[in-house]
Design a protein around this motif. Structure first.
Motif, PDB file in Angstrom:
ATOM      1  N   GLY A 307       0.773  -1.228   0.000  1.00 51.84           N
ATOM      2  CA  GLY A 307       0.000   0.000   0.000  1.00 51.84           C
ATOM      3  C   GLY A 307       0.802   1.275   0.000  1.00 51.84           C
ATOM      4  O   GLY A 307       0.298   2.329  -0.326  1.00 51.84           O
ATOM      5  N   LEU A 308       2.075   1.199   0.367  1.00 50.59           N
ATOM      6  CA  LEU A 308       2.874   2.408   0.447  1.00 50.59           C
ATOM      7  C   LEU A 308       4.144   2.248  -0.389  1.00 50.59           C
ATOM      8  O   LEU A 308       5.255   2.408   0.112  1.00 50.59           O
ATOM      9  CB  LEU A 308       3.234   2.688   1.907  1.00 50.59           C
ATOM     10  N   GLY A 357      -0.999  -1.810  -8.628  1.00 49.60           N
ATOM     11  CA  GLY A 357      -2.038  -2.616  -8.000  1.00 49.60           C
ATOM     12  C   GLY A 357      -3.206  -1.850  -7.425  1.00 49.60           C
ATOM     13  O   GLY A 357      -4.143  -2.450  -6.890  1.00 49.60           O
ATOM     14  N   TYR A 358      -3.206  -0.529  -7.523  1.00 48.60           N
ATOM     15  CA  TYR A 358      -4.316   0.250  -6.977  1.00 48.60           C
ATOM     16  C   TYR A 358      -5.544   0.215  -7.874  1.00 48.60           C
ATOM     17  O   TYR A 358      -6.672   0.330  -7.405  1.00 48.60           O
ATOM     18  CB  TYR A 358      -3.878   1.697  -6.759  1.00 48.60           C
ATOM     19  N   LYS A 381      -9.036  -0.341  -2.298  1.00 48.33           N
ATOM     20  CA  LYS A 381      -9.633   0.991  -2.346  1.00 48.33           C
ATOM     21  C   LYS A 381      -9.338   1.750  -1.062  1.00 48.33           C
ATOM     22  O   LYS A 381      -8.990   2.950  -1.082  1.00 48.33           O
ATOM     23  CB  LYS A 381     -11.146   0.889  -2.565  1.00 48.33           C
ATOM     24  N   SER A 382      -9.440   1.061   0.072  1.00 52.33           N
ATOM     25  CA  SER A 382      -9.107   1.690   1.345  1.00 52.33           C
ATOM     26  C   SER A 382      -7.635   2.086   1.377  1.00 52.33           C
ATOM     27  O   SER A 382      -7.278   3.180   1.833  1.00 52.33           O
ATOM     28  CB  SER A 382      -9.421   0.728   2.495  1.00 52.33           C
ATOM     29  N   ALA A 383      -6.757   1.210   0.881  1.00 47.53           N
ATOM     30  CA  ALA A 383      -5.323   1.516   0.841  1.00 47.53           C
ATOM     31  C   ALA A 383      -5.043   2.725  -0.028  1.00 47.53           C
ATOM     32  O   ALA A 383      -4.228   3.589   0.320  1.00 47.53           O
ATOM     33  CB  ALA A 383      -4.550   0.304   0.322  1.00 47.53           C
ATOM     34  N   LEU A 384      -5.731   2.804  -1.163  1.00 40.91           N
ATOM     35  CA  LEU A 384      -5.551   3.936  -2.069  1.00 40.91           C
ATOM     36  C   LEU A 384      -5.893   5.246  -1.380  1.00 40.91           C
ATOM     37  O   LEU A 384      -5.142   6.233  -1.447  1.00 40.91           O
ATOM     38  CB  LEU A 384      -6.430   3.748  -3.315  1.00 40.91           C
ATOM     39  N   LEU A 387      -3.490   6.285   1.288  1.00 36.90           N
ATOM     40  CA  LEU A 387      -2.319   6.877   0.643  1.00 36.90           C
ATOM     41  C   LEU A 387      -2.607   8.310   0.211  1.00 36.90           C
ATOM     42  O   LEU A 387      -1.798   9.219   0.439  1.00 36.90           O
ATOM     43  CB  LEU A 387      -1.919   6.033  -0.564  1.00 36.90           C
ATOM     44  N   LEU A 388      -3.776   8.528  -0.392  1.00 37.85           N
ATOM     45  CA  LEU A 388      -4.148   9.874  -0.806  1.00 37.85           C
ATOM     46  C   LEU A 388      -4.255  10.815   0.396  1.00 37.85           C
ATOM     47  O   LEU A 388      -3.888  11.988   0.305  1.00 37.85           O
ATOM     48  CB  LEU A 388      -5.476   9.839  -1.559  1.00 37.85           C
TER      49      LEU A 388
END
Length: 539
Positions: A307-308, A357-358, A381-384, A387-388
């Protein structure tokens, strides 16, 4: 029960009695039908294990590591020396250190295979060319390269270093192109870039990243999870339903996998848009947690490792992502942008999001049509949006009130508006100015989704769509947002929002036994305000 693998070395699976999800039929077909291949996948998807499996087959054969697998009685290849390079191990900040660290395994390989009399060199391309030149005529090797683009992705914001690494890597691939000494070659990476010679015109490598026949080779299918992890599925259901594993029905197993799919499935690497796979890393961690925690909890594992990624964080340092685009379930981009990205320096942001992978394929790949991309599942989607949030907001604003309960779930209307104003006060207004209602809505959605709220973006009913709808087990919160920069317009805008909620009955669809909290609110975007200045609960 067999253990869930914590290794990328196939030999450990036998020694430690790990579960091996059998992908050997794909590998058999891959090595039989192709001589040089490339495939891209996001981090932590199983690329390294795939290459290690190929290495073991060529280097050691099927005994004893592949007993019980599809390939065991079918592999008839002779054994070959394997040169296995992982660019993750080499410097991404110092070109000379990179060259030195890449040259050393080439020399070690030559020494171990008694290849002598070659001319030493400090340029990796020259060195491997020199080694090939003195190899015996009949000698062939298997060449495996993992994460070929590591040095490029690390320098996405440093055009000078990017170009130096690109030239070095291009020259290295130029030196091995078409060489008869290579029996089989496989290269993996996150990105597919035309400015590296393995993908240039005339290249002899086959890009199988979206090839239908190999789209399930990396990642878990639903059937594979059900076959290889059935004991873990039964254990999870038994904890949830307080019943023995023997009592669990087929219907209950399918329903459990359905819930897993919502969180971890639907990555598509198939140009025909038929095959989809689960994230291997997320599935393994989720199932492992059932044993360790003795309960079922659908955690967000992607963010902790995939995710990062530095590639995306570095990209976001110099680029603003289109947030409103990312909030939609479908993003259209030109076919050529997707299939032929030239350089990381000027790559289409949505292609980069897909390669990391996003986003994933949401359509087939048709040269005569646009390509549709979108988030694969709720976890990514939550990870994206987490990150945002790091990019958009200057500080982390906790979504919790006392007792670790979500403010939106249990707080008053005043508490909710106070939370939103705290969030909006932490915005990077220079980079993400709030200048209309759609931007306001998008930024609040980024925050809520990033905090794992069940947010329905522009939720439709038969009469229209609400701006934000957030579901909890016992409550539903609906917000209708209005924007103004004039204080004398605030009451008018509030009345508009209230009227809209009442006339269009926002939030009433499939409400079940939830409490419904409908809130009309107005954001004043004037420089001395920048907050929700007026609001009302609709009763």
């Amino acid at each position: 029960m067999k253990l869930i693998a914590q290794s990328e070395n196939i030999e450990d699976f036998l020694d430690s009695d790990f579960i091996y999800v059998d992908k050997t039929e794909y590998i058999y077909n891959l090595t039989r039908n192709y001589k040089r291949v490339f495939f891209s996948r996001p981090r932590r998807f199983g690329k390294s294990l795939t290459l290690n499996t190929i290495r073991t087959l060529f280097e050691k054969g099927v005994d004893p590591y592949f007993k019980g697998t599809w390939i065991y009685d079918k592999w008839e290849q002779d054994k070959y020396p394997v040169l296995h390079l992982s660019f993750l191990e080499y410097s991404a900040t110092d070109l000379d250190a990179f060259k030195k660290s890449l040259c050393q395994p080439l020399r070690d390989f030559a020494r171990l295979n008694k290849i002598t009399d070659y001319t030493d060199d400090t340029e990796p391309g020259n060195l491997i060319r020199n080694i090939f030149t003195v190899m015996p005529d009949q000698m062939q090797i298997v060449l495996l390269i993992d994460e070929y683009d590591r040095q490029l992705t690390a320098n996405i914001n440093n055009s000078e270093m990017y170009e130096k690494f690109r030239i070095c890597i291009r020259d290295f691939y130029g030196a091995i192109k078409g060489k008869k000494q290579i029996k089989f070659m496989a290269v993996t990476g996150v990105t597919r870039l035309k400015d590296v010679s393995i993908f240039s015109v005339g290249s002899d490598i086959q890009d199988l990243s979206y090839e239908f026949s190999f789209s399930n080779m990396i990642g878990f299918t639903r059937d594979e999870i059900k076959k290889f992890y059935i004991d873990y599925l039964r254990l999870g259901i038994s904890y949830e339903m307080d019943k023995s594993s023997e009592e669990i029905t087929e219907t209950e197993i399918e329903a459990f996998i359905d819930r897993m799919a919502t969180h971890y499935d639907s990555y598509c690497f198939d140009k025909k848009y038929r095959n989809k796979v689960f994230s291997t890393y997320s599935v393994n961690n989720f199932l492992h947690s059932i044993v360790s925690d003795k309960e079922v909890y659908f955690g967000d594992y992607w963010y902790e490792v995939g995710g990062l990624p530095s590639i995306l964080m570095n990209y976001m340092e110099s680029h603003n992502l289109n947030i409103e685009n990312l909030l939609t379930s479908e993003i259209e981009i030109p076919y050529n942008d997707f299939m032929n990205p030239t350089s990381l320096i000027d790559i289409n942001e949505n292609v980069l999001m897909c390669q990391t992978g996003y986003l994933t394929l949401k359509s087939d790949l048709d040269p005569n049509d646009n390509v549709i991309l979108g988030p694969a599942n709720s976890e990514v989607k939550s990870a994206l949006f987490r990150l945002l949030s790091l990019k958009v907001f200057k500080k982390n604003t906790s979504p919790y009130s006392t007792g670790k309960k979500y403010v939106l779930e249990q707080g008053s209307v005043e508490d909710i508006i106070s939370l939103f104003n705290e969030v909006l006060a932490s915005l990077s207004y220079d980079k993400y100015p709030v200048n209309d209602e759609s931007v306001l809505r998008a930024l609040l959605q980024v925050y809520l989704i990033g905090k794992n709220h069940d947010v329905r973006v522009e939720q439709h009913n038969s009469k229209g769509r609400s701006d934000i709808l957030v579901n909890f087990p016992k409550r539903r919160v609906v917000l209708e947002l209005k924007y103004t920069e004039k204080s004398n317009e605030e009451q008018i805008k509030l009345a508009e929002a209230e009227k809209q909620i009442k006339e269009k009955r926002y939030g009433l669809e499939n409400l079940q036994d939830r409490e419904l909290l409908q809130i009309a609110c107005v954001f004043n975007g004037a420089k001395d305000k920048h907050q929700i200045t007026i609001f009302k609960q609709i009763t």
